[in-house]
Design a protein around this motif. Structure first.
Motif, mmCIF file in Angstrom:
data_model
loop_
_atom_site.group_PDB
_atom_site.id
_atom_site.type_symbol
_atom_site.label_atom_id
_atom_site.label_comp_id
_atom_site.label_asym_id
_atom_site.label_seq_id
_atom_site.Cartn_x
_atom_site.Cartn_y
_atom_site.Cartn_z
ATOM 1 N N ASN A 284 60.594 92.715 -27.426
ATOM 2 C CA ASN A 284 59.644 92.059 -26.521
ATOM 3 C C ASN A 284 59.447 92.869 -25.255
ATOM 4 O OD1 ASN A 284 58.936 89.934 -28.075
ATOM 5 N ND2 ASN A 284 59.996 88.364 -26.910
ATOM 6 N N ALA A 285 60.553 93.392 -24.706
ATOM 7 C CA ALA A 285 60.459 94.204 -23.493
ATOM 8 C C ALA A 285 59.645 95.465 -23.743
ATOM 9 C CB ALA A 285 61.860 94.558 -23.000
ATOM 10 N N LYS A 286 59.844 96.097 -24.892
ATOM 11 C CA LYS A 286 59.081 97.298 -25.231
ATOM 12 C C LYS A 286 57.585 96.997 -25.255
ATOM 13 C CE LYS A 286 58.044 100.360 -29.097
ATOM 14 N NZ LYS A 286 58.253 100.621 -30.530
ATOM 15 N N ASP A 287 57.203 95.900 -25.902
ATOM 16 C CA ASP A 287 55.781 95.537 -25.970
ATOM 17 C C ASP A 287 55.220 95.238 -24.580
ATOM 18 O OD1 ASP A 287 55.959 95.805 -28.699
ATOM 19 O OD2 ASP A 287 56.273 93.663 -29.070
ATOM 20 N N ALA A 288 56.031 94.624 -23.716
ATOM 21 C CA ALA A 288 55.562 94.289 -22.367
ATOM 22 C C ALA A 288 55.340 95.530 -21.511
ATOM 23 C CB ALA A 288 56.565 93.353 -21.683
ATOM 24 N N MET A 289 56.103 96.598 -21.787
ATOM 25 C CA MET A 289 55.996 97.814 -20.974
ATOM 26 C C MET A 289 54.913 98.766 -21.474
ATOM 27 S SD MET A 289 59.930 98.727 -19.926
ATOM 28 C CE MET A 289 60.674 98.467 -21.525
ATOM 29 N N GLY A 290 54.336 98.465 -22.623
ATOM 30 C CA GLY A 290 53.256 99.298 -23.105
ATOM 31 C C GLY A 290 53.650 100.731 -23.393
ATOM 32 N N GLY A 291 54.896 100.947 -23.790
ATOM 33 C CA GLY A 291 55.331 102.287 -24.179
ATOM 34 C C GLY A 291 55.859 103.149 -23.056
ATOM 35 N N LYS A 292 55.960 102.635 -21.837
ATOM 36 C CA LYS A 292 56.457 103.444 -20.722
ATOM 37 C C LYS A 292 57.145 102.550 -19.703
ATOM 38 C CE LYS A 292 55.027 106.905 -17.315
ATOM 39 N NZ LYS A 292 53.892 107.656 -16.736
ATOM 40 N N GLY A 293 58.345 102.949 -19.266
ATOM 41 C CA GLY A 293 59.060 102.171 -18.261
ATOM 42 C C GLY A 293 60.560 102.306 -18.424
ATOM 43 N N LYS A 294 61.279 101.286 -17.969
ATOM 44 C CA LYS A 294 62.736 101.308 -18.031
ATOM 45 C C LYS A 294 63.244 99.944 -18.462
ATOM 46 C CE LYS A 294 66.943 102.172 -15.322
ATOM 47 N NZ LYS A 294 67.502 102.567 -14.008
ATOM 48 N N LEU A 295 64.193 99.957 -19.398
ATOM 49 C CA LEU A 295 64.833 98.734 -19.865
ATOM 50 C C LEU A 295 66.306 98.778 -19.481
ATOM 51 C CD1 LEU A 295 64.733 96.093 -21.604
ATOM 52 C CD2 LEU A 295 65.440 97.507 -23.535
ATOM 53 N N THR A 296 66.772 97.714 -18.850
ATOM 54 C CA THR A 296 68.166 97.640 -18.418
ATOM 55 C C THR A 296 68.833 96.428 -19.062
ATOM 56 O OG1 THR A 296 67.573 98.611 -16.283
ATOM 57 C CG2 THR A 296 69.728 97.549 -16.437
ATOM 58 N N ILE A 297 69.970 96.655 -19.705
ATOM 59 C CA ILE A 297 70.769 95.573 -20.276
ATOM 60 C C ILE A 297 72.085 95.523 -19.519
ATOM 61 C CG2 ILE A 297 71.835 94.632 -22.361
ATOM 62 C CD1 ILE A 297 69.893 96.263 -24.020
ATOM 63 N N GLU A 298 72.350 94.412 -18.843
ATOM 64 C CA GLU A 298 73.554 94.269 -18.027
ATOM 65 C C GLU A 298 74.379 93.095 -18.531
ATOM 66 O OE1 GLU A 298 72.894 94.926 -13.608
ATOM 67 O OE2 GLU A 298 70.859 94.407 -14.247
ATOM 68 N N THR A 299 75.691 93.253 -18.459
ATOM 69 C CA THR A 299 76.597 92.146 -18.789
ATOM 70 C C THR A 299 77.536 91.919 -17.618
ATOM 71 O OG1 THR A 299 78.244 93.598 -19.818
ATOM 72 C CG2 THR A 299 76.514 92.716 -21.243
ATOM 73 N N SER A 300 77.920 90.671 -17.411
ATOM 74 C CA SER A 300 78.844 90.345 -16.314
ATOM 75 C C SER A 300 79.426 88.961 -16.545
ATOM 76 C CB SER A 300 78.118 90.387 -14.960
ATOM 77 O OG SER A 300 77.079 89.422 -14.922
ATOM 78 N N ASN A 301 80.503 88.673 -15.842
ATOM 79 C CA ASN A 301 81.081 87.329 -15.830
ATOM 80 C C ASN A 301 80.418 86.532 -14.715
ATOM 81 O OD1 ASN A 301 82.912 88.099 -17.851
ATOM 82 N ND2 ASN A 301 84.400 88.811 -16.344
ATOM 83 N N THR A 302 80.179 85.270 -14.962
ATOM 84 C CA THR A 302 79.548 84.440 -13.945
ATOM 85 C C THR A 302 80.049 83.006 -14.062
ATOM 86 O OG1 THR A 302 77.417 83.836 -12.939
ATOM 87 C CG2 THR A 302 77.556 83.771 -15.331
#
Length: 533
Positions: A284-302
């Protein structure tokens, strides 16, 4: 002026009022007691009024209560002086008090007369009751209207879901039936070309069937009815192991950054469904960026506190593992965010997406006891935050899956197949015989028990559907294991209806395969069960 007051207050030439009563004790005390009771009553009234007004500051015309309290107080003092003048002729002071009382009386009357129309305009008790009844009727009508609106929205959603399912399944059935027709025609022809054509037709039909199976899995995920097999899992290595696949999915023009939180807590999820959910978010993120941009996946305790819980559908307060997937795409409007999790809702061009990706993620997260939230702004990208509850079980309880070789039987093992759908049962029987198993079959639980009673013999494994008319698969397994305690059981289902799945999770010790089935799936699972000791 001063001389006037001196003459007014001079009582040296005056006689007390008691003389007029000839100092008759009965008359004297009658006046004293009467005036004392009246004065005490007058003094109590302003006290009560002052308490009422001070505690009920919402009362309209509160100032009139204070004016009336002052007037009553002055009246009380006139009766006190009536007692005093029986023995002391201070008629001047008594006259001044009466003059003050007269002044307060006039002022109060002047203030009350213009107030009279406003007081008369106040609703009476009967009018208040009528107004209350009208409000109750209006509230009831509003509740009915809201209920009708919710029903309409529900029917719209069902219509959208039904239309989407019908559209996709018609396409898939066209692929399957069309290629089966091609296969049927090719079998009547001869030559190498016919054989290749037959192979292609079977491959396309198989691909269509697999896509149909994926569609039903996504629908079950959204409905939170897919059977999950959760294990205690650390999300960091799971995401890290998919990093290369994510990068290939995104392409070279999109930068991928994975930030794993230190000391990340364990979560109890189905790892394969977890991978599918994250992959859906990445696509979904790839389609939203139209083939150009940056994707960040972060994990943390909350930690989710009471305030956040109340603002977000009352999710349980506690410790969670947060997975945030952020992109630099075009973002979503508020209207789009509200519909983002609806099945078959998509902002893509027709034919470019199924509209089931986010709904599948939503169903998986909710079924796993978690929470999902979208943060987005048009032109500034989107962040999808997934909250999964911290696992309380021992991480050592996590079990690793193994890829078992697909092998059949040595010819000495018997499987009892119980399936109420004739075509499905025929497929299972033929497939198992191809794997060299001895196969006995029955259309339902009662027939299976009758078959075992009439033809006794060892059964190594019971392969049974769960949802059947009459006795369900779980009940049949219980009856069979009472007769043969060491019997292995493998359930198959398209929809479990809580027979072996509760709160979205498989019951302990239960082995389950989800329809549709392939020969490889059956062979591996059956061999795994039979080889256990």
């Amino acid at each position: 002026m001063w001389a006037f007051f001196e003459r007014l207050l001079d009582s040296s030439t005056l006689s007390p009022h008691g003389i007029c009563l000839l100092w008759e004790p009965e008359l004297i005390w009658l006046h004293v007691v009467s005036d004392a009771v009246i004065a005490a009553s007058y003094f109590s009234i302003p006290v009560a009024l002052s308490i009422f007004v001070s505690r009920r500051r919402d009362v309209d015309f509160g100032w009139i209560f204070w004016a009336f309290a002052l007037f009553i107080t002055a009246c009380g003092f006139t009766h006190v002086l009536s007692i005093v003048t029986l023995w002391v002729p201070v008629y001047g002071i008594e006259g001044l008090i009466k003059a003050l009382t007269a002044l307060v009386s006039v002022v109060t009357a002047v203030m009350m007369w213009p107030l009279l129309p406003k007081v008369l305009a106040l609703p009476s008790p009967s009018q208040l009751r009528a107004a209350e009844l009208a409000l109750e009727q209006e509230a009831s009508q509003r509740r009915e209207a809201e209920s009708m609106l919710r029903h309409t929205q529900k029917m719209d959603a069902i219509g959208q879901l039904t239309g989407g399912v019908a559209h996709d399944f018609n396409n898939l059935l066209t692929i399957i039936t069309g290629n089966l027709e091609i296969a049927d025609r090719s079998m009547k022809d001869e030559g190498e070309n016919a054989r290749e054509r037959l192979t292609r037709a079977i491959a396309r039909a198989s691909s269509g069937a697999q896509r149909a199976a994926m569609l039903t899995q996504r629908l079950l995920a959204f409905a939170r009815r897919q059977p999950l097999d959760p294990h205690v899992t650390n999300v960091n290595p799971l995401i890290g192991g998919m990093a290369d696949f994510f990068q290939r999915t995104l392409g070279e023009t999109i930068e991928l950054e994975i930030v794993g939180g230190a000391g990340l807590w364990q979560v109890e999820v189905d790892p394969s469904q977890m991978e599918a959910a994250i992959l859906n978010l990445v696509v979904n993120a790839k389609d939203a960026m139209g083939g150009k941009g940056k994707l960040t996946i972060e994990t943390s305790n909350t930690f989710i506190d009471e305030s956040y819980s109340q603002q977000n559908a009352a999710i349980p307060v506690g410790q969670y593992v947060l997975i945030a997937v952020s992109d630099t795409g075009r973002g979503m409007s508020r209207e789009t965010q509200e519909k983002a999790f609806d099945p078959f809702f998509t902002t893509k061009e027709p034919g470019q997406g199924t509209g089931l990706g986010l709904s599948q993620v939503y169903g998986f997260v909710k079924q796993s006891g978690g929470h999902i939230k979208i943060y987005s702004e048009v032109g500034h990208g989107t962040t999808v935050k997934v909250y999964l509850p911290r696992a309380q079980s021992d991480p050592s309880a996590a079990k690793e899956s193994e890829d078992l070789p697909v092998v059949g039987s040595r010819g000495s093992e018997t499987i009892l197949v119980v399936e109420d759908e004739d075509d499905v049962r025929s497929y299972l029987v033929e497939t198992l015989r191809d794997l060299n198993y001895r196969v006995r079959e029955a259309p339902d639980g009662a027939a299976a028990l009758a078959l075992v009673e009439s033809s006794p013999g060892r059964v190594d494994l019971l392969l049974t559907d769960i949802v059947m008319p009459g006795m369900n698969g779980r009940q049949l397994a219980h009856e069979m294991q009472n007769r043969q305690p060491e019997l292995k059981v493998l359930f198959i289902t398209g929809y479990s209806r809580n027979a072996v799945v509760h709160q979205g999770r498989l019951d302990a010790g239960v082995s389950l395969l989800q329809k549709p089935l392939s020969q490889g799936m059956l062979a591996a699972k059956i061999r795994d069960l039979l080889d256990r000791h």
